[in-house]
Design a protein around this motif. Structure first.
Motif, PDB file in Angstrom:
ATOM      1  N   GLU A 145     -11.850   2.220  -7.320  1.00 47.73           N
ATOM      2  CA  GLU A 145     -10.666   2.344  -6.691  1.00 47.73           C
ATOM      3  C   GLU A 145     -10.544   0.888  -6.135  1.00 47.73           C
ATOM      4  N   PRO A 146      -9.536   0.137  -6.482  1.00 46.26           N
ATOM      5  CA  PRO A 146      -9.227  -1.181  -6.009  1.00 46.26           C
ATOM      6  C   PRO A 146      -8.606  -1.054  -4.701  1.00 46.26           C
ATOM      7  N   PRO A 147      -8.742  -1.783  -3.634  1.00 40.81           N
ATOM      8  CA  PRO A 147      -8.387  -1.712  -2.244  1.00 40.81           C
ATOM      9  C   PRO A 147      -6.852  -1.296  -2.282  1.00 40.81           C
ATOM     10  N   HIS A 148      -6.379  -0.520  -1.379  1.00 41.40           N
ATOM     11  CA  HIS A 148      -4.974  -0.146  -1.268  1.00 41.40           C
ATOM     12  C   HIS A 148      -4.299  -0.588  -0.041  1.00 41.40           C
ATOM     13  N   GLY A 149      -2.990  -0.889  -0.273  1.00 46.80           N
ATOM     14  CA  GLY A 149      -2.113  -1.090   0.801  1.00 46.80           C
ATOM     15  C   GLY A 149      -2.259  -2.548   1.396  1.00 46.80           C
ATOM     16  N   ILE A 150      -1.664  -2.796   2.488  1.00 49.20           N
ATOM     17  CA  ILE A 150      -1.522  -4.396   3.088  1.00 49.20           C
ATOM     18  C   ILE A 150      -2.456  -4.199   4.407  1.00 49.20           C
ATOM     19  N   ASP A 151      -3.394  -5.017   4.346  1.00 53.09           N
ATOM     20  CA  ASP A 151      -4.493  -5.118   5.398  1.00 53.09           C
ATOM     21  C   ASP A 151      -3.678  -5.669   6.856  1.00 53.09           C
ATOM     22  N   ALA A 152      -3.418  -4.638   7.712  1.00 55.92           N
ATOM     23  CA  ALA A 152      -2.563  -4.977   8.706  1.00 55.92           C
ATOM     24  C   ALA A 152      -3.259  -6.146   9.714  1.00 55.92           C
ATOM     25  N   GLU A 153      -4.547  -6.040   9.785  1.00 56.43           N
ATOM     26  CA  GLU A 153      -5.487  -6.961  10.722  1.00 56.43           C
ATOM     27  C   GLU A 153      -5.318  -8.567   9.847  1.00 56.43           C
ATOM     28  N   ILE A 208      -0.559 -11.599  -0.178  1.00 54.64           N
ATOM     29  CA  ILE A 208       0.459 -11.457  -1.281  1.00 54.64           C
ATOM     30  C   ILE A 208      -0.124 -10.685  -2.324  1.00 54.64           C
ATOM     31  N   GLU A 209      -1.571 -10.791  -2.437  1.00 48.94           N
ATOM     32  CA  GLU A 209      -1.898  -9.982  -3.633  1.00 48.94           C
ATOM     33  C   GLU A 209      -1.656  -8.571  -3.579  1.00 48.94           C
ATOM     34  N   GLN A 210      -2.272  -8.282  -2.112  1.00 44.76           N
ATOM     35  CA  GLN A 210      -1.998  -6.791  -1.735  1.00 44.76           C
ATOM     36  C   GLN A 210      -0.787  -6.302  -1.845  1.00 44.76           C
ATOM     37  N   THR A 211       0.379  -7.154  -1.353  1.00 44.48           N
ATOM     38  CA  THR A 211       1.616  -6.735  -1.226  1.00 44.48           C
ATOM     39  C   THR A 211       2.228  -6.551  -2.701  1.00 44.48           C
ATOM     40  N   ARG A 212       1.889  -7.648  -3.743  1.00 40.64           N
ATOM     41  CA  ARG A 212       2.358  -7.273  -5.157  1.00 40.64           C
ATOM     42  C   ARG A 212       1.842  -5.926  -5.557  1.00 40.64           C
ATOM     43  N   ALA A 213       0.673  -5.440  -5.396  1.00 38.76           N
ATOM     44  CA  ALA A 213       0.101  -4.057  -5.896  1.00 38.76           C
ATOM     45  C   ALA A 213       1.028  -2.940  -5.219  1.00 38.76           C
ATOM     46  N   VAL A 214       1.172  -3.228  -4.070  1.00 39.13           N
ATOM     47  CA  VAL A 214       2.184  -1.887  -3.480  1.00 39.13           C
ATOM     48  C   VAL A 214       3.665  -2.182  -4.128  1.00 39.13           C
ATOM     49  N   VAL A 215       4.068  -3.248  -4.226  1.00 36.88           N
ATOM     50  CA  VAL A 215       5.479  -3.461  -5.035  1.00 36.88           C
ATOM     51  C   VAL A 215       5.396  -2.693  -6.432  1.00 36.88           C
ATOM     52  N   MET A 232       6.234  -7.867   5.499  1.00 36.71           N
ATOM     53  CA  MET A 232       4.888  -6.901   5.203  1.00 36.71           C
ATOM     54  C   MET A 232       4.611  -6.234   6.441  1.00 36.71           C
ATOM     55  N   GLY A 233       4.676  -6.959   7.431  1.00 39.66           N
ATOM     56  CA  GLY A 233       4.323  -6.113   9.003  1.00 39.66           C
ATOM     57  C   GLY A 233       5.225  -4.878   9.124  1.00 39.66           C
ATOM     58  N   GLN A 234       6.678  -5.326   8.714  1.00 37.72           N
ATOM     59  CA  GLN A 234       7.803  -4.074   8.798  1.00 37.72           C
ATOM     60  C   GLN A 234       7.224  -3.231   7.791  1.00 37.72           C
ATOM     61  N   HIS A 235       7.084  -3.384   6.784  1.00 39.46           N
ATOM     62  CA  HIS A 235       6.576  -2.607   5.807  1.00 39.46           C
ATOM     63  C   HIS A 235       5.320  -1.383   6.305  1.00 39.46           C
ATOM     64  N   VAL A 236       4.315  -2.066   6.632  1.00 42.01           N
ATOM     65  CA  VAL A 236       3.083  -1.700   7.281  1.00 42.01           C
ATOM     66  C   VAL A 236       3.398  -0.724   8.318  1.00 42.01           C
ATOM     67  N   GLU A 237       4.598  -0.982   9.297  1.00 43.16           N
ATOM     68  CA  GLU A 237       4.950  -0.146  10.336  1.00 43.16           C
ATOM     69  C   GLU A 237       5.907   0.853   9.782  1.00 43.16           C
ATOM     70  N   GLY A 238       6.072   1.035   8.559  1.00 43.82           N
ATOM     71  CA  GLY A 238       6.889   1.998   8.123  1.00 43.82           C
ATOM     72  C   GLY A 238       8.277   1.924   7.545  1.00 43.82           C
TER      73      GLY A 238
END
Lengths: 431, 485
Positions: A5-13, A88-95, A48-54
């Motif tokens: 599994e590649p890492p999922h989602g955007i890392d909030a940290e 941005i790499e994580q975000t593009r995968a989420v997109v 990205m933060g807004q998306h992580v927050e829901g």
């Protein structure tokens, strides 16, 4: 091969590292164009933060992520060390996972990713491109009306050399051997700019390196990784690692900035599988200019009476922090002068597949770069990335002011080592 | 109710501004919720991005007619929440007005739009041997319009003065939407002076005429490493006391150095408890003489290593650590407050010692970066926002530092402005009468109180209202027109 599994989602940290200081704004190409917060790195991190927050990934949000060139100028500018490249790499995968694209956009993406990362398919295009180029250019306005991305593809396609250069699987070092290295031939570089690979092999050999060029190497995965196609990127990365392992080299020299930056990041790309991550970590990737500067000159440099403008490719300058080495190599050639281009930190708009998917913004950035390039008043433009070369060539053509010859750093060095006349670089024929 | 008003306003503004530049999408609006001070957040009701003074005027006029508050924002780098939006108002973002309109070298002036960055002005004239003198640490990103609003300073203001000393004329949009000209040469009241530093409460600047300064013949930057801040502080007083006016004297303490090293690897001398950056500029002979004196004073006060930079690359290397210090603190702490206060220069050693005590007492680390030459402190109060109560403790220490500044006869802000963050400290520094008098000035420009309300003054009140202690509910609240007066 075990699926991982590649890492999922955007890392909030990673988002938290941003202190909202805004130092990234003036180096961001889209902020330079539009001046909007949400098209700046700071704004995108906020999104990205807004998306992580829901907050759901709306069309508007995805549009601002898609508009990011991924040039990483913000990473250089950030005093807080925000890892925007990872974000941005994580975000593009989420997109790619969460955002349904309209059919036209989907078809265009499918076409691009079915074509560019595959040298053989690119090769099949060579003949039609060579014969069809003049016709296609005339059809540009109609193509643009049909689909701006198709028009961009035609406009960017470089003149294809009539004959393919086939590199031997192994090039012997000239004189006592100082190193053995692998050479990545790349997809676009290999098919559209074969002269660059040939020059790289020659220069390395002349500097005392044995060059191993594995026959069956594919795409390094850069295009896929930078577009959020994680699984595809992982497949390509593994195949590339395996190819160089089989060739028995520990160091791979790369002459395309985008490929080099991705390969340097293989340990992260392949982090999902421990064994692969370890294998990736054992392979050292190095940009050709970085490698030669480190190795030090041995072969004799012959003079080239030339003023060259050096263009910083984003994936070399920002992603790999290779700025001084190419200038050093060029500057060491007798009689050659290196000229600087204004706004060196701002992307030319190529950015991997950006000029295909976001043609309007890319064209605007391309023209901005072309204007600065011409203002440097050089005889030759030096660019170390095939994407930049195509993008700036197309932009220069659109400005209609002057045809400026373009060469890769290594081609200039090759000409100097082989005592070629200046016309070998500025004549255009051999490039 | 305010939602409807804003919807109507947005519809009205789409014509003059163009659809694309009127932002109503909630996700997009939220990206504007704060400036460089993230502690205060408010999603703007509406965001507009005008490109001309006429468009700004149209926006402000529409706001005035609808009774909607508006806030102007430049690059959003301010550190006092001066550009904090209003949820019931319009945020006017000036980042598209970024043309340099004219450069007049013989008369040493340039006319620029407010969204032009501070550094861009210098870059436009550098090749001709000129520069724009005020240099906030954020100069590569902060806008001239924001500099005017905050009367921004910077390291070199010790010798060259603040923004107010470098603005020759302004075109502004008044709070009722009129385009007006203010010029330093105008006889009568100094309205230009009143406008600069008014933090957006008197209108919106749309065109700015800046003074260009001739670049000095020679610039020498000295980096002196001291065992601690006390010794550094004494050196500062001794240098100024000797009659030298350096272009800048900056000090960083050990924690600030640690952060800068982590961020930009500035390679300051190892083991330094404080570094002093002294910059000398002017004619070569004068700089050489002053340099000898500065070096001697630093050695006498205990400097154990002194580096000198004469060329731009070496100078940039010394300045790199200092200029990136604020944001660099992000490397050593998850969260932090950038404080801004002023004390008399001679009080520096005592105040710094007291800050160290406060830091120890409350278990809150404080890094100090400051314009030592004019006593302008920038304590960086570090905390971990994940730790319960840490934010409040940091806020408390940060507030006590300001109290300390006032006690020593200083000020609650040197250059970041009052904004929303320090409005509550204004009554500690000024009497009710003082504040009422300031309010009268504001009322003369903005009788409806729509231009950046809620900033600078702790208790906004109606113009025409009798100054004095107010009893009961505010008339605006009583009439249902406002909720928070």
């Amino acid at each position: 091969m075990t699926p991982s599994e590649p890492p999922h989602g955007i890392d909030a940290e990673l988002i938290k590292d941003c202190v909202h200081c805004g130092f990234c704004l003036p180096t961001c190409p889209t902020y330079v164009l539009w001046g909007e917060e949400m098209d700046s790195p700071r704004g995108r991190i906020h999104l990205m933060g807004q998306h992580v927050e829901g907050a759901p990934l709306s069309d508007a949000m995805a549009g601002h992520f898609d508009a990011c060139l991924g040039c990483m100028a913000c990473v250089t500018a950030c005093p807080s060390g925000v890892q925007y490249d990872k974000l941005i790499e994580q975000t593009r995968a989420v997109v790619e996972r969460e955002h349904p694209r309209p059919p036209g956009e989907r078809a265009m993406r499918a076409l691009v990713f079915a074509l560019f990362p595959h040298p053989r398919r690119l090769r099949a295009l060579r003949l039609p491109l060579r014969l069809g180029a003049p016709v296609a250019r005339r059809l540009l306005p109609r193509l643009r009306a049909l689909h701006p991305s198709l028009a961009a593809m035609v406009e960017l396609a470089p003149p294809v050399p009539a004959h393919r250069t086939r590199l031997p699987p192994r090039v012997r070092a000239v004189g006592p051997r100082r190193a053995t290295v692998g050479l990545l031939t790349g997809c676009v570089q290999g098919e559209f700019f074969p002269g660059v690979n040939a020059a790289t092999a020659r220069v390395l050999a002349l500097e005392g390196c044995e060059v191993v060029i594995p026959r069956r190497q594919g795409c390094c995965g850069a295009l896929s990784l930078h577009s959020g196609r994680e699984e595809e990127a992982v497949r390509f990365a593994r195949a590339t690692v395996a190819a160089f392992e089989r060739a028995g080299v520990g160091t791979v020299v790369v002459n395309a900035a985008g490929c080099g930056s991705t390969m340097k990041d293989y340990a992260t790309v392949l982090a999902g599988d421990e064994a692969w991550a370890r294998r990736a970590a054992e392979l050292r990737t190095v940009d050709v200019a970085e490698f030669l500067a480190e190795l030090g000159p041995r072969a004799r440099r012959h003079p080239l009476r030339l003023d060259v403008a050096y263009h910083d490719a984003c994936h070399l300058a920002h992603a790999q922090r290779v700025r001084a080495q190419p200038r050093e190599l060029l500057g060491a050639i007798p009689e050659l002068r290196v000229k600087e281009i204004a706004e060196p930190d701002i992307c030319c708009g190529s950015a991997g597949t950006y000029n295909l998917f976001q043609p309007e913004a890319a064209a605007e950035l391309g023209e901005r770069k072309a204007t600065h390039v011409l203002a440097a008043q050089a005889d030759l433009l030096v660019s170390a990335n095939p994407g930049c070369t195509m993008q700036i060539t197309a932009a220069l053509r659109r400005t209609g002011r002057k045809e400026l010859p373009i060469a890769h750093t290594i081609q200039v060095l090759d000409a100097s080592l082989r005592a070629l006349p200046v016309s070998a670089l500025t004549g255009g024929a051999s490039l | 109710m305010p939602g409807d008003t804003l919807t109507l306003l947005a519809d009205r503004l789409r014509g003059p501004l163009g659809d694309q530049w009127v932002i109503t999408d909630p996700v997009r609006l939220r990206t504007y919720e704060c400036d460089g001070l993230t502690y205060h957040r408010a999603t703007p009701g509406l965001v507009v991005l005008p490109e001309t003074a006429e468009q700004v005027s149209a926006v402000v006029r529409a706001c005035a007619e609808a009774g909607v508050p508006f806030v102007a924002r430049g690059a959003g780098t301010g550190l006092s929440g001066g550009a904090l939006p209003r949820t019931d108002g319009v945020l006017i973002v000036m980042s598209r007005m970024r043309r340099i309109l004219s450069i007049d070298l013989p008369n040493r002036r340039a006319v620029v739009e407010p969204g032009v960055t501070n550094l861009a002005v210098t870059e436009a004239v550098r090749a001709d041997g000129y520069y724009y003198a005020p240099d906030p640490s954020s100069q590569q990103v902060c806008s001239i319009g924001g500099n005017v609003a905050e009367n921004s300073g910077g390291a070199h203001c010790l010798k060259y003065g603040f923004t107010v000393n470098h603005i020759l004329a302004l075109e502004i949009v008044s709070p009722d939407g009129d385009i007006m000209q203010l010029d330093a040469l105008d006889p009568g009241y100094d309205l230009l002076g009143a406008f600069i530093g008014s933090e957006g409460t008197l209108g919106v600047a749309t065109k700015i005429t800046v003074r260009l300064t001739r670049a000095p013949e020679v610039v020498t930057t000295v980096l002196a490493a001291f065992p601690g801040v006390a010794a550094g502080g004494k050196a500062v007083s001794a240098i100024i006391g000797s009659g030298i006016v350096p272009a800048a004297i900056e000090m960083m303490d050990a924690l600030a150095i640690e952060a800068a090293e982590a961020a930009v690897a500035c390679r300051y001398p190892e083991g330094a408890g404080a570094v002093l950056i002294v910059e000398l500029d002017g004619p070569a002979a004068e700089v050489a003489g002053h340099f000898e004196q500065v070096e001697r004073i630093c050695r006498e006060e205990g400097a154990f290593e002194i580096r000198v930079a004469d060329d731009p690359a070496e100078r940039a290397a010394i300045w790199k650590g200092r200029k990136s210090a604020f944001a660099a603190v992000g490397r050593i702490s998850p969260a932090y407050i950038v404080q801004d206060g002023v004390v008399p220069r001679t009080a520096l050693p005592g105040v710094l010692a007291r800050i160290a005590e406060l830091s120890a007492e409350h278990g809150i680390r404080v890094a100090n970066v400051f314009h030592a030459g004019d006593g302008n402190l920038h304590p960086l109060v570090l905390f971990d926002d994940a730790e319960p109560g840490a934010g409040e403790r940091a806020e408390h220490v940060s507030g006590m530092i300001l109290d300390l500044c006032i006690e020593h006869g200083g000020s609650i802000t040197g250059e970041h402005g009052v904004g929303v963050d320090k409005a509550r400290y204004m009554p500690k520094m000024f009497t009710e009468d003082d504040l009422d008098t300031m309010q009268l000035v504001r009322c003369a420009f903005d009788p409806k109180g729509l231009s950046n309300p809620g900033k600078v003054f702790p208790t906004p009140r109606l113009c025409g209202e009798v100054p004095g202690v107010r009893k009961g509910v505010h008339p605006l609240v009583e009439s249902g027109k406002a909720e928070q007066f």
